[in-house]
Design an enzyme around this catalytic site. Structure first.
Site: not given
Ligand code: NAX
Length: 334
Positions: A24, A166, A194
């Site tokens: 974000a 990807d 994914h």
């Molecule tokens: P971060 O851990 O930096 O940030 C995630 C944020 O989400 C945290 O601040 C947490 O408090 C918040 N959160 C958790 N549950 C929540 C909810 N119920 N409501 C609102 N906020 C909530 O992770 P980040 O690096 O930003 O990655 C986020 C997600 O993207 C992860 O699940 C990661 O695995 C996934 N990804 C997906 C990708 C894709 O291609 N689909 C690639 C990048 C990434 O790996």
């Protein structure tokens, strides 16, 4: 709330969950700069976080204010799904519970079921007509499946999962291999989930309208490209010391921009609910070759698949079918 298309001058309302997280931190700036909805459209941003990260999200909102974006109309920080999704035209569901070390897949899916059933229901009750929901948080395909199922009044096709990263990773590797700019390569798709089973498919690749699949070394393709695209996230963590963030945000921008504006016939990979295409069970959120026309994503029809392609696609169907079966059970308990 009337649809965005019917109200070309009102601000676009966009929710981003996981607003204090890494992805974000890049995505919000791209949105506020007009990279998705254009530089003519004001934007109302909703930053959704869990209660313990709301203060950090408020810090992100302060930095957005300090950027003095001409398009940024309002920023709201909240830990309530209903407030975040009220009247939204687009939602980026980035926050999730990825699998932790030693955790079973069922436990991981249950943790996500709680999040995505709740968010799907809130979207169902509050989102604007024509809402587009892009799930980024992993397991992205099944989280999108869950959210779509929890929102019966919203067309299922309004829920996508992000597989554009990807796609972009594969495109970049192929561009280097073929020594042609990525923009000249057409016909790429990453089928499936994914996850490790994802299938980057070069069979339909063209450069300048000419098929190039036969020019690509088969051993490199099967034993290097395919596994390397799937493991690229791990490679980034090893080298950068942190998971992919700006590239993931950039892919999310690409996905939503193309969903809104179209692709002009160019293929992109969109993980979207199947309606039975290519032997994929109806409802599974699956990476398909897609062209976006007039703002509506459509799966490229009628492709002839060989045995290698069919086997790889079937492995993804199997994996997603298993995840969906676990997810379906959650609806009886949550
Ligand atoms: P971060 O851990 O930096 O940030 C995630 C944020 O989400 C945290 O601040 C947490 O408090 C918040 N959160 C958790 N549950 C929540 C909810 N119920 N409501 C609102 N906020 C909530 O992770 P980040 O690096 O930003 O990655 C986020 C997600 O993207 C992860 O699940 C990661 O695995 C996934 N990804 C997906 C990708 C894709 O291609 N689909 C690639 C990048 C990434 O790996």
């Amino acid at each position: 709330m009337e649809s965005l298309d019917a109200a070309p001058t009102r601000p676009v309302k966009v929710a981003v969950s996981g607003a204090a997280g890494n992805i974000a931190y890049s995505l919000l700036w791209r949105l506020a700069a007009g990279d998705v909805f254009g530089v003519e459209r004001q934007i109302d941003l909703r930053l959704l976080e869990v209660p313990e990260r709301v203060r950090a999200a408020e810090g992100v909102a302060m930095e957005l204010a300090d950027s003095a974006f001409p398009l940024l109309a309002t920023v709201t920080v909240t830990d309530e799904d209903t407030r975040a999704f009220d009247g939204v035209d687009a939602a980026f569901l980035v926050g999730s519970r990825p699998r932790t070390k030693g955790q079973s897949r069922a436990d991981m899916l249950e943790a996500n079921g709680r999040i995505f059933i709740g968010q799907g229901r809130a979207l169902n009750d509050g989102a604007a007509e024509g809402v587009r929901v892009l799930v980024v948080g992993n397991p992205a395909n099944t989280n999108a499946y869950i959210a779509a199922k929890a929102a019966p009044d919203i067309p299922r096709s309004s829920f996508n999962a992000l597989m554009r990263l990807d796609h972009n990773r594969a495109l970049s590797m192929l561009s280097a291999k073929l020594a042609v700019p990525a923009a000249q390569i057409e016909g790429l798709v990453v089928w499936g989930n994914h996850s490790d089973t994802q299938f980057p498919d070069i069979e339909f690749l063209t450069v300048g309208g000419k098929s190039v699949a036969g020019d690509i070394d088969r051993d490199w393709y099967e034993n290097e490209l395919i596994p390397r695209v799937a493991k690229r996230g791990g490679e980034i963590i090893e080298v950068r010391g942190q998971s992919s963030a700006a590239s993931a945000a950039s892919a999310a921008v690409d996905h939503m921009r193309d969903w809104v504006a179209g692709t002009n016939g160019r293929w992109v990979t969109v993980a979207q609910p199947s309606t039975g295409e290519y032997g994929v069970d109806e409802g599974l959120v699956f990476g398909f070759p897609t062209t976006g026309l007039n703002g509506r994503a459509s799966i490229v029809p009628g492709l002839d698949l060989n045995d290698f392609q069919r086997e790889r696609i079937a492995a993804n169907v199997e994996a997603l079918r298993e995840e969906a079966a676990i997810a379906d059970q959650l609806f009886t308990s949550i």
